[in-house]
Design a protein around this motif. Structure first.
Motif: not given
Length: 171
Positions: A77-83, A114-118
């Motif tokens: 999810a970190g990748v999608k969050y960055g995008e 994007f994801a719980k815990g991100l």
């Protein structure tokens, strides 16, 4: 997860994994390899508790458990969050005024959407992220991983890397 006095599930913040320092890594079982690493590396165990939904108390046996797949999902999810932030910045240029900037930032993408815990992973140092990335590779979610991710490991992290290699070789 455990239940608190209101009956609601709560995230636990425990690092008391059984000591596995005198044991060999388990063969052919990624989950057990993950718990083996957690039992050998208290700092890794502590970092894992900082990501919501990763460490919990199993309802059936009352033992600490880890959701390695969820940890992998957080990394993905970190990748999608960055995008999403790149897109937001492109569509809504950041203002130069400091107060307006904070409002602009608040209106942007939210990590935990994007994801719980991100939101627990994002402020970590590159070394801390490297620790957790090694752990996440033992789950079912493909975790982006490159040699450069290991450059920030300290001496303790290098010991973790050695143990991770042992666990992967056994698996």
């Amino acid at each position: 997860m455990s239940e608190n006095f209101t009956g609601r599930r709560t995230q636990v913040m425990l690092t008391g994994w059984p000591d596995t320092s005198g044991e060999d890594p388990p063969a052919d079982h990624p989950y057990r390899a993950a718990t083996w690493l957690l039992g050998r590396h208290p700092r890794l165990a502590q970092l894992a508790t900082r990501i919501a939904g990763v460490v919990y108390v199993d309802e059936h046996d009352g033992e600490l458990s880890i959701d390695v797949a969820h940890l992998g999902d957080v990394f993905a999810a970190g990748v999608k969050y960055g995008e999403a932030w790149e897109d937001y910045e492109y569509r809504h240029r950041p203002p130069e005024d400091e107060n307006a900037y904070y409002q602009w930032q608040e209106a942007g993408p939210k990590a935990d959407d994007f994801a719980k815990g991100l939101s627990g992973l994002l402020p970590m140092s590159s070394g801390e992220v490297a620790y957790l990335r090694l752990l996440a590779t033992l789950g079912t979610t493909r975790v982006p991983f490159k040699l450069d991710d290991l450059r920030s490991l300290d001496a303790e992290g290098q010991r973790l890397l050695g143990d991770w290699c042992r666990a992967v070789q056994e698996g």
